[in-house]
Design an enzyme around this catalytic site. Structure first.
Site, PDB file in Angstrom:
ATOM      1  N   TYR A 160       0.858  -1.195   0.000  1.00  0.00           N
ATOM      2  CA  TYR A 160       0.000   0.000   0.000  1.00  0.00           C
ATOM      3  C   TYR A 160       0.886   1.234   0.000  1.00  0.00           C
ATOM      4  CZ  TYR A 160      -3.702   3.119   1.720  1.00  0.00           C
ATOM      5  OH  TYR A 160      -4.609   4.129   1.863  1.00  0.00           O
ATOM      6  N   ARG A 190       9.740 -17.856  11.657  1.00  0.00           N
ATOM      7  CA  ARG A 190       8.742 -16.987  12.282  1.00  0.00           C
ATOM      8  C   ARG A 190       7.684 -17.738  13.083  1.00  0.00           C
ATOM      9  NH1 ARG A 190      11.522 -12.296  12.542  1.00  0.00           N
ATOM     10  NH2 ARG A 190      12.396 -11.804  10.509  1.00  0.00           N
TER      11      ARG A 190
HETATM   12  C1  LIG Z   1      14.212 -14.428  15.847  1.00  0.00           C
HETATM   13  C2  LIG Z   1      14.847 -13.501  14.861  1.00  0.00           C
HETATM   14  C3  LIG Z   1      15.600 -12.431  15.291  1.00  0.00           C
HETATM   15  C4  LIG Z   1      16.181 -11.554  14.357  1.00  0.00           C
HETATM   16  N1  LIG Z   1      16.916 -10.471  14.799  1.00  0.00           N
HETATM   17  C5  LIG Z   1      17.449  -9.593  13.923  1.00  0.00           C
HETATM   18  C6  LIG Z   1      18.192  -8.457  14.350  1.00  0.00           C
HETATM   19  O1  LIG Z   1      18.384  -8.225  15.529  1.00  0.00           O
HETATM   20  N2  LIG Z   1      18.681  -7.595  13.407  1.00  0.00           N
HETATM   21  C7  LIG Z   1      18.506  -7.819  12.071  1.00  0.00           C
HETATM   22  O2  LIG Z   1      18.985  -7.021  11.260  1.00  0.00           O
HETATM   23  N3  LIG Z   1      17.830  -8.900  11.640  1.00  0.00           N
HETATM   24  C8  LIG Z   1      17.285  -9.793  12.512  1.00  0.00           C
HETATM   25  N4  LIG Z   1      16.576 -10.873  12.053  1.00  0.00           N
HETATM   26  C9  LIG Z   1      16.412 -11.061  10.603  1.00  0.00           C
HETATM   27  C10 LIG Z   1      17.361 -12.160  10.089  1.00  0.00           C
HETATM   28  O3  LIG Z   1      18.711 -11.807  10.255  1.00  0.00           O
HETATM   29  C11 LIG Z   1      17.091 -12.405   8.590  1.00  0.00           C
HETATM   30  O4  LIG Z   1      17.355 -11.225   7.864  1.00  0.00           O
HETATM   31  C12 LIG Z   1      15.660 -12.821   8.312  1.00  0.00           C
HETATM   32  O5  LIG Z   1      15.277 -13.840   9.197  1.00  0.00           O
HETATM   33  C13 LIG Z   1      15.529 -13.309   6.888  1.00  0.00           C
HETATM   34  O6  LIG Z   1      16.245 -14.513   6.767  1.00  0.00           O
HETATM   35  P1  LIG Z   1      16.934 -14.959   5.417  1.00  0.00           P
HETATM   36  O7  LIG Z   1      17.895 -13.926   4.962  1.00  0.00           O
HETATM   37  O8  LIG Z   1      17.464 -16.338   5.638  1.00  0.00           O
HETATM   38  O9  LIG Z   1      15.631 -15.041   4.470  1.00  0.00           O
HETATM   39  P2  LIG Z   1      15.455 -14.640   2.945  1.00  0.00           P
HETATM   40  O10 LIG Z   1      15.773 -13.219   2.714  1.00  0.00           O
HETATM   41  O11 LIG Z   1      14.071 -15.124   2.577  1.00  0.00           O
HETATM   42  O12 LIG Z   1      16.507 -15.484   2.197  1.00  0.00           O
HETATM   43  C14 LIG Z   1      16.394 -16.913   2.149  1.00  0.00           C
HETATM   44  C15 LIG Z   1      17.761 -17.457   1.835  1.00  0.00           C
HETATM   45  O13 LIG Z   1      18.112 -17.015   0.524  1.00  0.00           O
HETATM   46  C16 LIG Z   1      19.482 -16.672   0.478  1.00  0.00           C
HETATM   47  N5  LIG Z   1      19.593 -15.251   0.106  1.00  0.00           N
HETATM   48  C17 LIG Z   1      18.583 -14.364  -0.068  1.00  0.00           C
HETATM   49  N6  LIG Z   1      19.056 -13.176  -0.463  1.00  0.00           N
HETATM   50  C18 LIG Z   1      20.402 -13.297  -0.507  1.00  0.00           C
HETATM   51  C19 LIG Z   1      21.457 -12.419  -0.827  1.00  0.00           C
HETATM   52  N7  LIG Z   1      21.243 -11.171  -1.199  1.00  0.00           N
HETATM   53  N8  LIG Z   1      22.709 -12.895  -0.734  1.00  0.00           N
HETATM   54  C20 LIG Z   1      22.970 -14.153  -0.380  1.00  0.00           C
HETATM   55  N9  LIG Z   1      22.015 -15.048  -0.059  1.00  0.00           N
HETATM   56  C21 LIG Z   1      20.732 -14.631  -0.129  1.00  0.00           C
HETATM   57  C22 LIG Z   1      20.051 -16.999   1.844  1.00  0.00           C
HETATM   58  O14 LIG Z   1      20.551 -18.303   1.847  1.00  0.00           O
HETATM   59  C23 LIG Z   1      18.871 -16.942   2.751  1.00  0.00           C
HETATM   60  O15 LIG Z   1      18.981 -17.721   3.917  1.00  0.00           O
HETATM   61  C24 LIG Z   1      16.001 -11.763  12.967  1.00  0.00           C
HETATM   62  C25 LIG Z   1      15.257 -12.861  12.535  1.00  0.00           C
HETATM   63  C26 LIG Z   1      14.671 -13.721  13.460  1.00  0.00           C
HETATM   64  C27 LIG Z   1      13.854 -14.886  12.954  1.00  0.00           C
END
Ligand SMILES: Cc1cc2nc3c(=O)[nH]c(=O)nc-3n(C[C@H](O)[C@H](O)[C@H](O)COP(=O)(O)OP(=O)(O)OC[C@H]3O[C@@H](n4cnc5c(N)ncnc54)[C@H](O)[C@@H]3O)c2cc1C
Length: 300
Positions: A124, A221
């Site tokens: 949105y 999540r």
């Molecule tokens: C309980 C909890 C606490 C958290 N606390 C914090 C916090 O304090 N501060 C904070 O900043 N974040 C925090 N996060 C967010 C966390 O660090 C991740 O950014 C978020 O969970 C998304 O995960 P992801 O990158 O694996 O997922 P997605 O973005 O869906 O990516 C999935 C997978 O694709 C790959 N991928 C996607 N994009 C790229 C890329 N550009 N380069 C390389 N590989 C890629 C990776 O293997 C990744 O695991 C938290 C998350 C959780 C669940």
């Protein structure tokens, strides 16, 4: 009944062997209410149609069989293949299934959610349109106290007096909506006027994700370490997709959600019966939690 092919000027249309049925049973939207003003609605999915008697899991199997060959096509064999794929992290067949959701959630939830980069999002626009007057307010009983063991979490509840004061603060913050409207009427651009609103205000988006990445999102999540306000959305989404891909969801619960990862140090400690070879308190506490879950006695 065998498949029938119709060829017209070099274009071959194959008719299905069995009738195809809508995996959303004809619905254009399947919605669950979440929090006080939020919702998550499944609005479409791929595959939308599945052969009668099968679920959308069939398209995972269909893709996998390109690499594994036809084999037998029994439903029970399909289940075994899906479970094998998930157990062995053969992930790409799960990308063949996609779900599109329409979601309304507070902005502080959306900020956590948007970190999942593997989805397609359309939100949105508060530059283009007036932000609707909807704010998240927790119930008095759900106002959590700061956890003492986890700096990033809540634990238990604050006392009734503090809860009441906090709700009054949220009400004052919501009062800024009136000022927001006044300034938009005075001619301040909506893109700037919105900066006066608190992060408890609701936004909406369409969010489309394939099943592999949805499972990744859900594993993170739906976890007890995730904040309650996003966890309730993840739980609702899971309930929406489960009837559509029940075989994959069962495998997800068995091999991901309910599974446990052991570190090399933990494997070694369990194997030898010795203490964990580290002095890191957090790591030791995590190891003790795992031992408890496994029904093992406290380490020496
Ligand atoms: C309980 C909890 C606490 C958290 N606390 C914090 C916090 O304090 N501060 C904070 O900043 N974040 C925090 N996060 C967010 C966390 O660090 C991740 O950014 C978020 O969970 C998304 O995960 P992801 O990158 O694996 O997922 P997605 O973005 O869906 O990516 C999935 C997978 O694709 C790959 N991928 C996607 N994009 C790229 C890329 N550009 N380069 C390389 N590989 C890629 C990776 O293997 C990744 O695991 C938290 C998350 C959780 C669940």
């Amino acid at each position: 009944m065998s498949a029938e092919s119709v060829s017209v000027e070099g274009v071959i249309r194959t008719l299905p062997e069995t009738p195809m049925v809508d995996v959303m049973a004809g619905a254009s939207r399947i919605e669950q209410r979440v929090l006080d003003h939020g919702f998550v609605a499944l609005v479409d999915c791929m595959p939308r149609m599945a052969p009668e008697g099968k679920t959308a899991d069939y398209s995972i199997v269909q893709a996998a069989r390109v690499s594994y060959g036809e084999g037998t096509k029994q439903v029970s064999e399909d289940r075994g293949l899906v479970r094998y794929l998930l157990r062995h992290r053969h992930t790409t067949p799960f990308e063949m299934v996609e779900f599109k959701f329409h979601v309304a959630m507070p902005i502080f939830v959306a900020r956590q959610w948007i970190r999942h980069r593997t989805a397609n999002v359309n939100e949105y626009s508060a530059r283009y349109s007036i932000v609707p007057d909807r704010f998240y307010r927790p119930t008095p009983e759900s106002i959590r106290a700061q956890s003492q063991s986890n700096r990033q979490g809540g634990d238990g509840c604050v006392d009734a007096g503090t809860a009441e004061e906090f709700l009054a603060l949220l009400e004052r913050a919501e009062g800024l909506y009136k000022d927001y409207m006044q300034f938009t009427e005075k001619g301040v651009a909506r893109e700037l006027a919105r900066t006066a609103l608190p992060v408890s205000v609701y936004t909406e988006w369409y969010w489309k994700c394939d099943l592999h990445n949805l499972f990744h999102f859900l594993a993170l999540r739906m976890d007890p370490h995730a904040q309650h306000e996003i966890r309730v959305y993840a739980d609702a989404m899971y309930q929406l997709v489960k009837p559509i891909v029940p075989i994959s969801c069962e495998a997800f619960e068995d091999y991901r959600l309910g599974s446990m990862q052991l570190t090399r140090l933990e494997v070694e400690a369990i194997r030898t019966g010795a203490a964990l070879a580290t002095t890191n308190k957090r790591e030791i506490a995590e190891y003790e939690e795992k031992r408890e879950r496994l029904g093992l006695a406290k380490p020496r």
